[in-house]
Design a protein around this motif. Sequence first.
Motif, PDB file in Angstrom:
ATOM      1  N   GLY A 175       0.797  -1.220   0.000  1.00  0.00           N
ATOM      2  CA  GLY A 175       0.000   0.000   0.000  1.00  0.00           C
ATOM      3  C   GLY A 175       0.829   1.269   0.000  1.00  0.00           C
ATOM      4  O   GLY A 175       0.281   2.362   0.163  1.00  0.00           O
ATOM      5  N   LYS A 176       2.153   1.136  -0.185  1.00  0.00           N
ATOM      6  CA  LYS A 176       3.015   2.318  -0.140  1.00  0.00           C
ATOM      7  C   LYS A 176       2.664   3.291  -1.262  1.00  0.00           C
ATOM      8  O   LYS A 176       2.504   4.486  -1.032  1.00  0.00           O
ATOM      9  CB  LYS A 176       4.490   1.894  -0.298  1.00  0.00           C
ATOM     10  N   SER A 177       2.585   2.777  -2.484  1.00  0.00           N
ATOM     11  CA  SER A 177       2.348   3.670  -3.618  1.00  0.00           C
ATOM     12  C   SER A 177       0.985   4.328  -3.520  1.00  0.00           C
ATOM     13  O   SER A 177       0.836   5.517  -3.818  1.00  0.00           O
ATOM     14  CB  SER A 177       2.452   2.887  -4.927  1.00  0.00           C
ATOM     15  N   THR A 178      -0.029   3.583  -3.068  1.00  0.00           N
ATOM     16  CA  THR A 178      -1.360   4.164  -2.921  1.00  0.00           C
ATOM     17  C   THR A 178      -1.336   5.301  -1.904  1.00  0.00           C
ATOM     18  O   THR A 178      -1.923   6.360  -2.128  1.00  0.00           O
ATOM     19  CB  THR A 178      -2.345   3.069  -2.464  1.00  0.00           C
ATOM     20  N   LEU A 179      -0.616   5.082  -0.813  1.00  0.00           N
ATOM     21  CA  LEU A 179      -0.541   6.115   0.228  1.00  0.00           C
ATOM     22  C   LEU A 179       0.088   7.394  -0.324  1.00  0.00           C
ATOM     23  O   LEU A 179      -0.449   8.493  -0.146  1.00  0.00           O
ATOM     24  CB  LEU A 179       0.257   5.581   1.429  1.00  0.00           C
ATOM     25  N   VAL A 180       1.214   7.268  -1.016  1.00  0.00           N
ATOM     26  CA  VAL A 180       1.861   8.502  -1.471  1.00  0.00           C
ATOM     27  C   VAL A 180       1.071   9.147  -2.601  1.00  0.00           C
ATOM     28  O   VAL A 180       1.076  10.364  -2.734  1.00  0.00           O
ATOM     29  CB  VAL A 180       3.327   8.282  -1.907  1.00  0.00           C
ATOM     30  N   LYS A 181       0.365   8.346  -3.381  1.00  0.00           N
ATOM     31  CA  LYS A 181      -0.475   8.964  -4.411  1.00  0.00           C
ATOM     32  C   LYS A 181      -1.561   9.817  -3.753  1.00  0.00           C
ATOM     33  O   LYS A 181      -1.942  10.861  -4.287  1.00  0.00           O
ATOM     34  CB  LYS A 181      -1.110   7.892  -5.294  1.00  0.00           C
TER      35      LYS A 181
END
Lengths: 524, 370
Positions: free
Chosen positions: A52-58
Amino acid sequence: MGGTVSAQEAAASLLEVRGLTKVFGTLTACDHIDLTIEKGEIHALLGENGAGKSTLVKMLFGSLEPHSGEIRWDGQPVRMTSPSVAKKLGIGMVFQHFSLFEALTAAENIALSLDDGAPIGSIAAKARALSYSYGLPLDPDSLVGDLSVGERQRIEIIRCLLQAPQLIILDEPTSVLTPQEADKLFETLERLRAEGKSILYISHRLEEVKRLCDRATVLRHGKVVGHCNPREETAASLARMMVGNEVKSAERTPITLDGAQELLSVCGLSRKPAGPFSMPLKNIWLSVKAGEILGIAGVAGNGQGELFEALSGEVQQTSADAVRIRGKDAGKLDITGRRLLGAAFVPEERLGHGAAPRMKLSENLLLSRYATDGKAFVGSGGMVKSGAVYEAAQRIVRIMDVRKSAPDPEAAALSGGNLQKFIVGRELDRQPTVMIVNQPTWGVDAGASAHIRQALIELARGGSAVLVISQDLDELFEISDAIAVMHNGELSKPIPIAEATFERIGLLMGGAAPGHVYQKLETA
Amino acid sequence: MRLELVKRPQRSMLFSALSPFIAFALTVVAGAILFALLGINPLTAFYTYFISPITEVWQLHELAIKAAPLILIAVGLSVCFRSNIWNIGAEGQFVFGAIVGSVVPVLYPEMQGPFVLPLMLLMGMVGGAVYAAIPAFLKTRFNTNEILTSLMLVYVAQLFLDWLVRGPWRDPKGFNFPQTVQFNPSAVLPELMPMSGRANLGFVFALVAAVLVWILMSRMLKGFEIRVLGSSPRAGRFAGFSFNRMVFFAFMLSGALAGLAGISEVSGAIGQLQPSISPGYGFTAIIVAFLGRLNPLGIVAAGLVLGLTYLGGEAAQSVLGISDKVARVFQGMLLFFVLGCDTLIHYRIRLVGLAPAPKLDASPKLEEAN
């Protein structure tokens, strides 16, 4: 959701995230994420692929909108409706996949992202000054298409710094860099921190996080599983937090290859570039013997994909002896012909290349096996023996421990790691004499990665030749008997694992070492 | 305010199965409104349209005659559409198959015997297949858009037929009417049950073709190849399947079936060539293929429904005095609702306000889990 943070507390932090949640269909990609970033710190966001890292930073950068939760910037609640809102606040982002126009110069690319309409000359001058002051030298007039991946990343970083951000988000910045380039980047980041800027550093490389970051937030399956100081942790303890259990690495028994039969050989393979920015292959020589695993390292985009296509027969060669499988000329055979010689292939892209997403697992088994196992799977008159195919698919599922929700689900319904286990298992099940794998564990969780690596080692030790193309150096050092490096469409001489070091391979990856190709080596 | 389509996390199996029926019901409702606006009692209209054409046995024969070409063509088209090849030119392949199949009875009427009919059918299939190979060649060789080329070839075939029956192939004893000689008896497709109606062997061909293509697509390696290349071409190439070969196969198979439909129509229902031999079967079959969910067995049922709209149109013209073009309107509405229902199985509609909402709990974006 924690909406009861007092104003004083919030004012102290640059960015504060409370209960941020994002749902895609039935998947909760981010589940009530809490995250605080102080001024002047490098904060690591750790987690496996799919955590979920990329979703969070998006969401932090405004390219995705959260379902619920709140974001506070300098203590004020804000709503990131678009990246331009985030930029105005002072958030800059360097993406893992660059968004640059290859046919434009560096300065032109930078100008495109600035909305102030400044003349290109002054932008170029500013970019040049900034890049030298941060130790990231960059020629603003060079064409992006001619630049290396590391140089392209510099453009992205300079572009981001020109907007004078307070918070810089870096998404897996070192995944495309050589070890030496990465060192250079770390120096820049430390300088930025010294200037009071904050950095959110996303990575799954634990050593660099330990070295660089002040605090870390660890995500697993979309949830925060812990905050810690990475300097007080060991790589193993961080890995445990990320994965949730102990990770074992593959065991590689040493082997002597004297007199072993050469099963795969490539002699002077060249290939013209397929498009204006794709990589040509230049005079590639390699050989893999029975029992051996040869690893091919290299920064992404240096011709690895082109090499895989040429070896698999998806693109055929002009001379029949450029590729030889089990001593037979295969250069003019298509992929089916090469499979019939005993070769098996696992491409980098799982969905849409290695497997058809909307087809069942059993049908995806047939995809690469209908010719080699024609007797078992295809009956008279071209009728598919679906019972036998189904049984074989179930066997692979059992052996490779593929987790799935239905007896024979569509390939797209499996997680990346489980699908990769199935695809690798599909080829191993044939006991291929030659196995060529591109990025065997890309985006695969640690447990599945270990399983796949061990299976590749066992295949080789059973007498097959295995060629592994990977951008993950740790993986190559774990399983290879020798490592060769691709740079700019050329392949180095293989270095036996006993003599290989990260530094030596890293220099070759950057193309800086003399003796990169055979001829150069002879004159050096 | 604007509307956005948001992908559903999963398809409902129930509504996937119900979709054609819901589409049909919506067509009936929309039709009722249409009739009411025309000043006709919808109940009378529907009785005339859908019930009266099938109340007697001979009328069922007529339905079989209309449905046969629709089913034959649509079964072939389903192979094309499953492989992501958009053959819109079945009408042209139908006409060209009819022309090639008619060479023997028109130019060599003295040839008679049991071999004549099979020869005609074979030539009709070859004609349709060869005609369909043209857009396949253009697509594989020059990467042309097959929708355009196949559609334009429809008009070429229709005008070629028009020229033939007005020129070189005109019946010299036909009082200058634009038509060929009547086919001799050994060139006429036999009727199934001459005692009760006109239905001919064409309907049997349609059923056999539907079963064979169903087996091909669901049970055979060739069908697997077509489905893989249609759904993910790169995986198909990895499997070692040739995209170009498949384009030719799909086009020529559907062309052959359209050609068979064409020669069957001419030698069965009409008995000679004339300027117009099809009330748009090749285009209506596109609706049939989708209404039958690209499944050959579903297509048999869909072909009967669409065949009924042709008969209903004729009945409505004679009984209610409204244009038989109403049949086309019905077909159009049906396709509209079928595609609409199918879209709503995969997506749901979301209303989005343009002004930004003050709270953080909205997610008005077309998005997909990556």
